[in-house]
Design an enzyme around this catalytic site. Sequence first.
Site, mmCIF file in Angstrom:
data_model
loop_
_atom_site.group_PDB
_atom_site.id
_atom_site.type_symbol
_atom_site.label_atom_id
_atom_site.label_comp_id
_atom_site.label_asym_id
_atom_site.label_seq_id
_atom_site.Cartn_x
_atom_site.Cartn_y
_atom_site.Cartn_z
ATOM 1 N N ASP A 69 -0.364 -44.372 3.242
ATOM 2 C CA ASP A 69 0.902 -44.353 2.506
ATOM 3 C C ASP A 69 0.769 -44.270 0.994
ATOM 4 O O ASP A 69 1.686 -44.630 0.265
ATOM 5 C CB ASP A 69 1.697 -45.616 2.861
ATOM 6 C CG ASP A 69 0.910 -46.904 2.597
ATOM 7 O OD1 ASP A 69 -0.123 -46.848 1.894
ATOM 8 O OD2 ASP A 69 1.325 -47.966 3.101
ATOM 9 N N GLU A 79 -2.756 -43.351 10.819
ATOM 10 C CA GLU A 79 -1.998 -44.585 10.585
ATOM 11 C C GLU A 79 -0.525 -44.259 10.341
ATOM 12 O O GLU A 79 0.116 -44.774 9.437
ATOM 13 C CB GLU A 79 -2.584 -45.395 9.419
ATOM 14 C CG GLU A 79 -2.142 -46.847 9.405
ATOM 15 C CD GLU A 79 -2.602 -47.604 8.178
ATOM 16 O OE1 GLU A 79 -3.375 -48.551 8.335
ATOM 17 O OE2 GLU A 79 -2.169 -47.262 7.052
ATOM 18 N N GLU A 92 4.936 -47.281 -1.282
ATOM 19 C CA GLU A 92 4.262 -46.900 -0.046
ATOM 20 C C GLU A 92 5.211 -46.641 1.122
ATOM 21 O O GLU A 92 4.967 -45.738 1.936
ATOM 22 C CB GLU A 92 3.231 -47.972 0.330
ATOM 23 C CG GLU A 92 2.003 -47.996 -0.559
ATOM 24 C CD GLU A 92 2.199 -48.804 -1.836
ATOM 25 O OE1 GLU A 92 1.242 -48.890 -2.631
ATOM 26 O OE2 GLU A 92 3.301 -49.342 -2.054
ATOM 27 N N HIS A 101 -1.995 -58.401 -5.356
ATOM 28 C CA HIS A 101 -2.041 -57.340 -6.364
ATOM 29 C C HIS A 101 -0.848 -56.389 -6.343
ATOM 30 O O HIS A 101 -0.714 -55.552 -7.224
ATOM 31 C CB HIS A 101 -3.310 -56.501 -6.155
ATOM 32 C CG HIS A 101 -3.259 -55.676 -4.890
ATOM 33 N ND1 HIS A 101 -3.567 -56.206 -3.658
ATOM 34 C CD2 HIS A 101 -2.916 -54.384 -4.673
ATOM 35 C CE1 HIS A 101 -3.433 -55.277 -2.735
ATOM 36 N NE2 HIS A 101 -3.032 -54.161 -3.314
ATOM 37 N N ARG A 114 2.592 -54.310 -6.691
ATOM 38 C CA ARG A 114 3.528 -54.169 -7.809
ATOM 39 C C ARG A 114 4.691 -55.145 -7.709
ATOM 40 O O ARG A 114 5.121 -55.733 -8.690
ATOM 41 C CB ARG A 114 4.094 -52.743 -7.864
ATOM 42 C CG ARG A 114 3.162 -51.701 -8.454
ATOM 43 C CD ARG A 114 3.849 -50.345 -8.502
ATOM 44 N NE ARG A 114 2.988 -49.333 -9.099
ATOM 45 C CZ ARG A 114 2.098 -48.627 -8.425
ATOM 46 N NH1 ARG A 114 1.931 -48.858 -7.116
ATOM 47 N NH2 ARG A 114 1.351 -47.718 -9.026
ATOM 48 N N HIS A 147 -7.300 -58.798 -8.924
ATOM 49 C CA HIS A 147 -7.221 -57.362 -9.211
ATOM 50 C C HIS A 147 -7.429 -57.109 -10.701
ATOM 51 O O HIS A 147 -7.081 -57.946 -11.542
ATOM 52 C CB HIS A 147 -5.856 -56.831 -8.767
ATOM 53 C CG HIS A 147 -5.788 -55.349 -8.650
ATOM 54 N ND1 HIS A 147 -5.541 -54.520 -9.715
ATOM 55 C CD2 HIS A 147 -5.924 -54.533 -7.576
ATOM 56 C CE1 HIS A 147 -5.524 -53.263 -9.306
ATOM 57 N NE2 HIS A 147 -5.755 -53.246 -8.017
#
Length: 370
Positions: free
Chosen positions: A97, A119, A133, A210, A212, A243
Amino acid sequence: MIKVLSIFGTRPEAIKMAPVIKELEHRPDKFESIVAVTAQHRQMLDQVLDLFKIQPSYDLDIMKPGQDLFNITNRALTGLKPVLEEVRPDIILVQGDTTTTFIAALAAFYLKIKVGHIEAGLRSFDKHHPFPEEVNRALTSVIADYHFAPTELARQNLLASAIPDENIYVTGNTVIDALFKTIKPDYAFNQPDLKSVDFKNKRIVLVTAHRRENWGEPLKQICLAIKEIVTKNPDIEVVFSVHLNPLVQQTAHEVLGGIERVNLITPLDYEPFVQLMNKSYLILTDSGGIQEEAPSLGKPVLVLREVTERPEGVAAGTVRVVGRNTENIVKEAQLLLESKSEYEKMAHAVNPYGDGKASQRIADVLERAL
């Protein structure tokens, strides 16, 4: 010979694509396997390429300091056009994604090249979580010709999106293939960040965060929860893989810097990270891949999100979605740390994501279909 061009750009994609690429290479009489990377992530991608000994024929190297989704989209689309025109594959394979996934599928569509989506079919049904995603994956499904769904639920999601049943193949998730090829029970860490971690006498809680949507206040809430968990449990030691994003680094170090039994480490390469998961007692994460990997190792996972596009793990009992609120994270973690029966119930639940043979099934489908 079936000419297959595998395209990816980030570490998670590389991990999940590597077993498929290796399986195609093991059938040289059937497939000509070619690899192109956008390098949407550079350093983290290279780690996986080295581990699995994958040498891309094309490397767009698009990563730039301060890049945003507009930059990545533009450079990937314009960069892939000449690659596709030169290779002219029978099919491209994309995974998951990411922006690279969607843009590679779009570029192939513009040139009327078939697309296989590995996937396929995961859905949170909230276009902003995970962002971007969820939309990348849904749009890739509109374009793809072959949909390799990891689970039956993913297949049902695709059917509900009007994807023809004959174009969907339930294969399991290739991340389990990669995991089984990488895990080493006798692995010894040589990373300086892990030298002081007491793996023998402490229960290790592994943390990654991590995404957004977790930047800012949600991450602060997560870090405050970690601080409270450590305070409540003297036998716990936390390893937080922080991260490299400056916003993540700043929040983690402001809240957790200098706290005893909290180790803020730089992100590890895939191989040592898998071993770290294996040596952990409990995992707190907002990662998608870890939700699939950890259950294969018998490690309960608390998901630091409001929703997940991987509900199979929730239904199976291997993961729990606990959100990003300090109080709730602490409550759910304490339940597992204090109750042996609750912990064992999650640790021994059956992993719904496959048996390590997904790559073979994908190659078999391509061989039959093309």
